[in-house]
Design an enzyme around this catalytic site. Structure first.
Site, PDB file in Angstrom:
ATOM      1  N   GLY A 200      98.644 -15.976 -43.817  1.00  0.00           N
ATOM      2  CA  GLY A 200     100.044 -16.202 -43.789  1.00  0.00           C
ATOM      3  C   GLY A 200     100.657 -16.300 -42.409  1.00  0.00           C
ATOM      4  N   ALA A 201     100.087 -17.211 -41.493  1.00  0.00           N
ATOM      5  CA  ALA A 201     100.481 -16.985 -40.219  1.00  0.00           C
ATOM      6  C   ALA A 201     101.401 -18.336 -39.936  1.00  0.00           C
ATOM      7  CB  ALA A 201      98.868 -17.176 -39.408  1.00  0.00           C
ATOM      8  N   ASN A 202     101.883 -18.957 -40.759  1.00  0.00           N
ATOM      9  CA  ASN A 202     102.554 -20.199 -40.716  1.00  0.00           C
ATOM     10  C   ASN A 202     104.169 -19.755 -40.421  1.00  0.00           C
ATOM     11  OD1 ASN A 202     102.141 -20.123 -43.455  1.00  0.00           O
ATOM     12  ND2 ASN A 202     103.955 -21.481 -43.525  1.00  0.00           N
ATOM     13  N   SER A 203     104.553 -18.513 -40.687  1.00  0.00           N
ATOM     14  CA  SER A 203     105.824 -18.059 -40.546  1.00  0.00           C
ATOM     15  C   SER A 203     105.924 -16.416 -40.631  1.00  0.00           C
ATOM     16  CB  SER A 203     106.576 -18.550 -42.023  1.00  0.00           C
ATOM     17  OG  SER A 203     105.887 -17.925 -43.269  1.00  0.00           O
TER      18      SER A 203
ATOM     19  N   TYR B 154     105.643  -5.406 -56.938  1.00  0.00           N
ATOM     20  CA  TYR B 154     105.276  -5.607 -55.691  1.00  0.00           C
ATOM     21  C   TYR B 154     105.050  -4.156 -54.878  1.00  0.00           C
ATOM     22  CZ  TYR B 154     106.384  -6.201 -50.600  1.00  0.00           C
ATOM     23  OH  TYR B 154     106.286  -6.287 -49.390  1.00  0.00           O
TER      24      TYR B 154
ATOM     25  N   SER C 210     103.775  -1.996 -47.044  1.00  0.00           N
ATOM     26  CA  SER C 210     105.360  -1.780 -46.913  1.00  0.00           C
ATOM     27  C   SER C 210     105.769  -0.342 -47.333  1.00  0.00           C
ATOM     28  CB  SER C 210     105.979  -2.739 -47.861  1.00  0.00           C
ATOM     29  OG  SER C 210     107.319  -2.554 -48.479  1.00  0.00           O
TER      30      SER C 210
ATOM     31  N   LEU D 136     106.184 -12.710 -39.921  1.00  0.00           N
ATOM     32  CA  LEU D 136     105.247 -11.522 -39.332  1.00  0.00           C
ATOM     33  C   LEU D 136     104.177 -12.206 -38.694  1.00  0.00           C
ATOM     34  CD1 LEU D 136     105.614  -8.632 -41.633  1.00  0.00           C
ATOM     35  CD2 LEU D 136     106.926  -9.010 -39.376  1.00  0.00           C
ATOM     36  N   GLY D 137     103.209 -13.194 -39.475  1.00  0.00           N
ATOM     37  CA  GLY D 137     101.918 -13.599 -39.127  1.00  0.00           C
ATOM     38  C   GLY D 137     102.203 -14.790 -38.333  1.00  0.00           C
TER      39      GLY D 137
END
Length: 321
Positions: free
Chosen positions: A43-46, A202, A177, A48-49
Site C-alpha cells: 500500500g505504498a502509493n498513498s 476493522y 491500530s 502512510l505507505g
C-alpha cells in the site's frame, strides 16, 4: 450552544495551527543509511505507505512498492522521485510491483516474482489496509477487512520468510491500530457470515495483526528476523473513504482533521523508526506508538488465541490443507 461549536472548533484549530507553525511538524526519523537494503512496503502509493517509501528512499534503500493499482502506484513513484531528487552514487531505488491483498493468487504471484528477482529482503512493512467498508468479500471469499488486513499479509509474510531469514538481520513491521481495543477474535464467525459490523470487523482485523506479530516473533526467535507491530495514530489519509460524513458536517470535519490529525509523514514515523533505527536492533514481539514501546491489553497478549489464529489462518490461505 450548537451554533457556537463551529466557532470553538475554528478557534481550537487556529491555536493548533499556531503551535505547529511555532514548533514545526514532527521531523522525519533518521535511522541512518539504508544503502544496500531492500524494503517492501504494501500500500505504498498513498498515505502512510507513500510517506514511508519516500523517507526510506531518501535513506538510500531499494524500496519495492507493493500496490493494487499499478497506474496509481507508477504515478506516486514518479512524484516521490521528483520530491526526493537525484542523489549521488549509492542512491536508493524505487520499484513498483502489482500486489492485491484481496487476492491470494495475486499475493502468490507477487512473492514468486520477488523470490525470482531479489537476492535479499531486509525489511517487510505490512502497511496496506481497508477501513470500515460495507460488507464485501475478497476474491477468495473472505470478509474484506479480515481478508486484506490480516490474511493477505499473513500469506505474504509466510511466503517471504525464507528470504528474510537468509537476509538476517532483517525486520518485519506490522501496522495495526489503537482500535484493536474494540475487537474480539470470534473463531465461530471469523468470516462474518453470521453478523457484520464494519467498525467491529476493522478492530478485529487490527487485533489479529498484533496477535500475528506476537506469534510470528515467537516462531522467529534465534533467526535474526525481528517482528514488531505499531499504531500510527489518527492520520489524514484516504483510509476513511468508506466512512460517510454528512455533507453539512464536512467543512467542520475537514477543519478538525487538519488541526488535530497527523500528516501522513508524521503518522509514518514509527514505521520508519522500526524499519531503520539501530535503537530497535534485536527488539522483537513489541508494540510501538510514536516511536516508543507501549503496553497492550491482555487480549492482545493471549498466546493461546494467537496460536489458534495462526493455525486457522494457515488453513484459510492454503498453507495447510
Amino acid at each position: 450552544m450548537a451554533a457556537a461549536l463551529p466557532a470553538l472548533a475554528l478557534g481550537a484549530g487556529l491555536l493548533v495551527a499556531a503551535w505547529r507553525w511555532l514548533w514545526g511538524a514532527a521531523r522525519p526519523v533518521r535511522g541512518g543509511s539504508m544503502r544496500g537494503k531492500t524494503v517492501i512496503i504494501t500500500g505504498a502509493n498513498s498515505g502512510l505507505g507513500r510517506a514511508a517509501a519516500a523517507e526510506l528512499l531518501r535513506m538510500r534503500a531499494r524500496v519495492i512498492m507493493g500496490c493494487r493499482d499499478r497506474a496509481r502506484a507508477e504515478r506516486a513513484a514518479r512524484e516521490i522521485r521528483a520530491e526526493v531528487g537525484e542523489q549521488a552514487d549509492g542512491a536508493g531505488e524505487l520499484v513498483v510491483r502489482e500486489l492485491d491483498l484481496a487476492s491470494l493468487r495475486s499475493v502468490r504471484a507477487f512473492c514468486h516474482r520477488v523470490l525470482q528477482e531479489e537476492s535479499r529482503l531486509d525489511v517487510l512493512i505490512n502497511n496496506a489496509g481497508i477501513f470500515q467498508c460495507p460488507y464485501m468479500k475478497t476474491e477468495d471469499g473472505f470478509e474484506m477487512q479480515f481478508g486484506v488486513n490480516h490474511l493477505g499479509h499473513f500469506l505474504l509474510t509466510n511466503l517471504l520468510l525464507g528470504l528474510l531469514k537468509n537476509s538476517a538481520p532483517s525486520r518485519i513491521v506490522v501496522v495495526s491500530s489503537k482500535l484493536y481495543k474494540y475487537g474480539e477474535i470470534n473463531f465461530e464467525d471469523l468470516n462474518s457470515e453470521i453478523s457484520y459490523n464494519k467498525s467491529f470487523c476493522y478492530s478485529r482485523s487490527k487485533l489479529a495483526n498484533i496477535l500475528f506479530a506476537r506469534e510470528l516473533a515467537r516462531r522467529l526467535e534465534g533467526t535474526g528476523v525481528t517482528v514488531n507491530s505499531l499504531h500510527p495514530g489518527i492520520v489524514r489519509t484516504n483510509l476513511g473513504r468508506h466512512v460517510n460524513i454528512p455533507l453539512l458536517a464536512k467543512p467542520l470535519f475537514n477543519l478538525v482533521s487538519w488541526a488535530f490529525f497527523k500528516t501522513p509523514l508524521e503518522g509514518a514515523q514509527t514505521s520508519i523508526y522500526l524499519a531503520s533505527s539501530p535503537d530497535v536492533e534485536g527488539v522483537s514481539g513489541k508494540y510501538f506508538g510514536d516511536c516508543k514501546e507501549e503496553e497492550l491489553l491482555p487480549k492482545a497478549m493471549d498466546d493461546l488465541v494467537a496460536r489458534k489464529l495462526w493455525d486457522i489462518s494457515e488453513v484459510m490461505v492454503g498453507l495447510l490443507k
